[in-house]
Design a protein around this motif. Structure first.
Motif, PDB file in Angstrom:
ATOM      1  N   THR A   4     -20.346  16.603  83.093  1.00 23.86           N
ATOM      2  CA  THR A   4     -19.463  17.119  81.945  1.00 23.86           C
ATOM      3  C   THR A   4     -18.755  18.476  82.269  1.00 23.86           C
ATOM      4  OG1 THR A   4     -20.570  15.796  80.260  1.00 23.86           O
ATOM      5  CG2 THR A   4     -19.310  17.639  79.586  1.00 23.86           C
ATOM      6  N   ASP A   5     -19.821  19.347  82.890  1.00 21.19           N
ATOM      7  CA  ASP A   5     -19.514  20.493  83.503  1.00 21.19           C
ATOM      8  C   ASP A   5     -18.271  20.515  84.575  1.00 21.19           C
ATOM      9  OD1 ASP A   5     -19.649  23.672  83.818  1.00 21.19           O
ATOM     10  OD2 ASP A   5     -20.576  22.906  85.775  1.00 21.19           O
ATOM     11  N   ILE A   6     -18.594  19.667  85.409  1.00 18.43           N
ATOM     12  CA  ILE A   6     -17.490  19.446  86.575  1.00 18.43           C
ATOM     13  C   ILE A   6     -16.356  19.008  86.143  1.00 18.43           C
ATOM     14  CG2 ILE A   6     -17.248  18.145  88.707  1.00 18.43           C
ATOM     15  CD1 ILE A   6     -18.885  20.706  88.988  1.00 18.43           C
ATOM     16  N   ARG A   7     -16.346  18.209  85.161  1.00 18.63           N
ATOM     17  CA  ARG A   7     -15.035  17.609  84.623  1.00 18.63           C
ATOM     18  C   ARG A   7     -14.338  18.680  84.107  1.00 18.63           C
ATOM     19  NH1 ARG A   7     -17.423  11.735  81.906  1.00 18.63           N
ATOM     20  NH2 ARG A   7     -16.798  10.500  83.862  1.00 18.63           N
ATOM     21  N   ASN A   8     -15.032  19.448  83.097  1.00 13.70           N
ATOM     22  CA  ASN A   8     -14.330  20.498  82.429  1.00 13.70           C
ATOM     23  C   ASN A   8     -13.480  21.709  83.540  1.00 13.70           C
ATOM     24  OD1 ASN A   8     -15.119  19.576  79.923  1.00 13.70           O
ATOM     25  ND2 ASN A   8     -16.765  20.687  79.750  1.00 13.70           N
ATOM     26  N   ARG A   9     -14.648  21.785  84.667  1.00 15.34           N
ATOM     27  CA  ARG A   9     -13.962  22.727  85.567  1.00 15.34           C
ATOM     28  C   ARG A   9     -12.765  22.092  86.318  1.00 15.34           C
ATOM     29  NH1 ARG A   9     -19.137  24.449  88.896  1.00 15.34           N
ATOM     30  NH2 ARG A   9     -17.209  25.439  90.265  1.00 15.34           N
ATOM     31  N   ILE A  10     -12.810  20.890  86.548  1.00 21.27           N
ATOM     32  CA  ILE A  10     -11.595  20.364  87.401  1.00 21.27           C
ATOM     33  C   ILE A  10     -10.350  20.201  86.127  1.00 21.27           C
ATOM     34  CG2 ILE A  10     -10.619  18.141  87.936  1.00 21.27           C
ATOM     35  CD1 ILE A  10     -13.330  17.219  88.998  1.00 21.27           C
ATOM     36  N   GLU A  11     -10.613  20.096  84.879  1.00 19.26           N
ATOM     37  CA  GLU A  11      -9.363  20.262  83.925  1.00 19.26           C
ATOM     38  C   GLU A  11      -8.814  21.741  84.096  1.00 19.26           C
ATOM     39  OE1 GLU A  11      -9.720  18.817  80.100  1.00 19.26           O
ATOM     40  OE2 GLU A  11     -10.685  16.863  80.688  1.00 19.26           O
ATOM     41  N   LYS A  12      -9.913  22.547  83.861  1.00 17.15           N
ATOM     42  CA  LYS A  12      -9.421  24.092  83.848  1.00 17.15           C
ATOM     43  C   LYS A  12      -8.634  24.385  85.180  1.00 17.15           C
ATOM     44  CE  LYS A  12     -10.715  28.839  83.285  1.00 17.15           C
ATOM     45  NZ  LYS A  12      -9.938  29.197  84.283  1.00 17.15           N
ATOM     46  N   ALA A  13      -9.069  23.995  86.446  1.00 15.94           N
ATOM     47  CA  ALA A  13      -8.332  24.281  87.725  1.00 15.94           C
ATOM     48  C   ALA A  13      -7.178  23.625  87.799  1.00 15.94           C
ATOM     49  CB  ALA A  13      -9.443  23.667  88.956  1.00 15.94           C
ATOM     50  N   CYS A  14      -7.007  22.300  87.374  1.00 18.94           N
ATOM     51  CA  CYS A  14      -5.659  21.663  87.187  1.00 18.94           C
ATOM     52  C   CYS A  14      -4.897  22.376  86.300  1.00 18.94           C
ATOM     53  CB  CYS A  14      -5.844  20.252  86.762  1.00 18.94           C
ATOM     54  SG  CYS A  14      -6.585  19.167  87.943  1.00 18.94           S
ATOM     55  N   ALA A  15      -5.143  22.975  85.154  1.00 19.39           N
ATOM     56  CA  ALA A  15      -4.346  23.735  84.359  1.00 19.39           C
ATOM     57  C   ALA A  15      -3.974  24.864  84.820  1.00 19.39           C
ATOM     58  CB  ALA A  15      -5.042  23.926  82.875  1.00 19.39           C
ATOM     59  N   ASP A  16      -4.859  25.642  85.495  1.00 22.38           N
ATOM     60  CA  ASP A  16      -4.465  27.044  86.144  1.00 22.38           C
ATOM     61  C   ASP A  16      -3.411  26.467  87.525  1.00 22.38           C
ATOM     62  OD1 ASP A  16      -6.330  28.291  84.717  1.00 22.38           O
ATOM     63  OD2 ASP A  16      -7.586  28.308  86.277  1.00 22.38           O
ATOM     64  N   ALA A  17      -3.340  25.695  87.946  1.00 16.83           N
ATOM     65  CA  ALA A  17      -2.693  25.144  88.980  1.00 16.83           C
ATOM     66  C   ALA A  17      -1.285  24.449  88.658  1.00 16.83           C
ATOM     67  CB  ALA A  17      -3.207  24.331  89.914  1.00 16.83           C
ATOM     68  N   GLY A  18      -1.177  24.318  87.148  1.00 18.90           N
ATOM     69  CA  GLY A  18      -0.009  23.573  86.701  1.00 18.90           C
ATOM     70  C   GLY A  18       0.139  22.086  86.978  1.00 18.90           C
ATOM     71  N   ARG A  19      -1.137  21.602  87.312  1.00 22.09           N
ATOM     72  CA  ARG A  19      -1.252  20.189  87.503  1.00 22.09           C
ATOM     73  C   ARG A  19      -1.975  19.470  86.283  1.00 22.09           C
ATOM     74  NH1 ARG A  19      -4.368  19.441  92.935  1.00 22.09           N
ATOM     75  NH2 ARG A  19      -3.295  17.190  92.920  1.00 22.09           N
ATOM     76  N   ALA A  20      -1.638  17.861  86.148  1.00 20.98           N
ATOM     77  CA  ALA A  20      -2.382  17.308  85.183  1.00 20.98           C
ATOM     78  C   ALA A  20      -3.499  16.837  85.791  1.00 20.98           C
ATOM     79  CB  ALA A  20      -1.231  16.006  85.210  1.00 20.98           C
ATOM     80  N   PRO A  21      -4.585  16.694  84.952  1.00 15.67           N
ATOM     81  CA  PRO A  21      -5.937  16.213  85.337  1.00 15.67           C
ATOM     82  C   PRO A  21      -6.038  14.927  86.184  1.00 15.67           C
ATOM     83  CG  PRO A  21      -5.894  17.468  82.907  1.00 15.67           C
ATOM     84  CD  PRO A  21      -4.543  16.888  83.546  1.00 15.67           C
ATOM     85  N   ASP A  22      -5.073  14.127  85.825  1.00 13.93           N
ATOM     86  CA  ASP A  22      -5.223  12.654  86.099  1.00 13.93           C
ATOM     87  C   ASP A  22      -4.690  12.707  87.640  1.00 13.93           C
ATOM     88  OD1 ASP A  22      -2.371  12.759  85.914  1.00 13.93           O
ATOM     89  OD2 ASP A  22      -2.350  11.131  84.467  1.00 13.93           O
ATOM     90  N   GLU A  23      -4.139  13.848  88.300  1.00 17.17           N
ATOM     91  CA  GLU A  23      -3.751  13.827  89.488  1.00 17.17           C
ATOM     92  C   GLU A  23      -4.955  14.302  90.606  1.00 17.17           C
ATOM     93  OE1 GLU A  23      -0.734  17.042  90.221  1.00 17.17           O
ATOM     94  OE2 GLU A  23       0.382  16.381  88.581  1.00 17.17           O
ATOM     95  N   VAL A  24      -6.200  14.522  90.107  1.00 17.10           N
ATOM     96  CA  VAL A  24      -7.306  14.370  90.792  1.00 17.10           C
ATOM     97  C   VAL A  24      -8.173  13.644  90.555  1.00 17.10           C
ATOM     98  CG1 VAL A  24      -9.025  16.273  91.380  1.00 17.10           C
ATOM     99  CG2 VAL A  24      -6.706  17.282  90.804  1.00 17.10           C
TER     100      VAL A  24
END
Length: 217
Positions: A4-24
């Motif tokens: 869960t923590d890793i999923r949350n961090r991926i979502e935040k990293a995507c948001a910070d990069a202007g990317r959609a979470p489903d791109e990763v």
């Protein structure tokens, strides 16, 4: 840490990069993990895993695939040509295509089988003697040769040197992918996946941050 923590961090990293979470895509690296640890992650709904060795995967995943719908396993580690046929049966993607002999073997098997996993070319971005992968200067030619064999090359993969800034290697891999028209970027592990996402990673390979430290004993 945990899934869960890793999923949350991926979502935040995507948001910070202007990317959609489903791109990763998150590849949970399950090598050397006990079956109960892998099953716990499966029970949480995760379905994409990575293994380093064909033999270990053969002993683990057929049973899990029977018990859990939609399980997908990628090969991340080096592949011997004599294990290529088994790998093509087990994995939906191989991230470690690194030499002409392996590419030729996969092409021959793909003709025989009428199918082939998605393939990533491993690039030795740090030009390290002990590490597999084609050298950056040879990557374009190797990608062209693999395509000429009608292989489904989807992307490139790297493992940066442990003592160098990973973002430099991620940026180099991205340039190689872009000039070859490849969408897949398999880069980033537990310690550096946020940097990889910022530089365009499509597949991050995370083991210890999900499962905890591995027991090699």
């Amino acid at each position: 840490m945990g899934l869960t923590d890793i999923r949350n961090r991926i979502e935040k990293a995507c948001a910070d990069a202007g990317r959609a979470p489903d791109e990763v895509q998150l590849i949970a690296v399950s090598k050397v993990q006990p079956n109960e640890a892998v099953e716990a992650v499966l029970q949480q709904g995760h379905r994409l895993f990575g293994e380093n060795k064909v033999q270990e995967a053969q002993g683990k995943w057929p049973d899990f695939k029977q018990r859990f719908d939609g399980v997908d396993v990628h090969l991340l580690g080096p592949l011997q040509t004599n294990k290529a046929r088994a790998a093509m049966d087990l994995f939906s993607a191989i991230h470690s295509v690194d030499r002409p002999k392996l590419a030729q073997t996969l092409a021959r098997l793909a003709q025989d089988l009428g199918a082939c996993p998605d393939l990533f070319i491993q690039v030795n971005t740090g030009e390290e003697d002990q590490k597999a992968g084609v050298l950056p200067a040879d990557a374009d030619a190797f990608i062209a040769d693999a395509r000429a064999l009608d292989l489904p090359v989807r992307g490139v993969m790297c493992i940066p040197p442990v003592d160098e800034t990973p973002s430099l290697h991620f940026a180099l891999l991205r340039k190689i992918a872009e000039r070859n028209g490849l969408a897949g970027l398999s880069m980033g592990m537990s310690a550096d996946f946020e940097q990889a996402i910022a530089l365009g990673a499509t597949h991050v390979r995370i083991g210890s941050a999900i499962f905890g430290a591995r027991d090699y004993g």
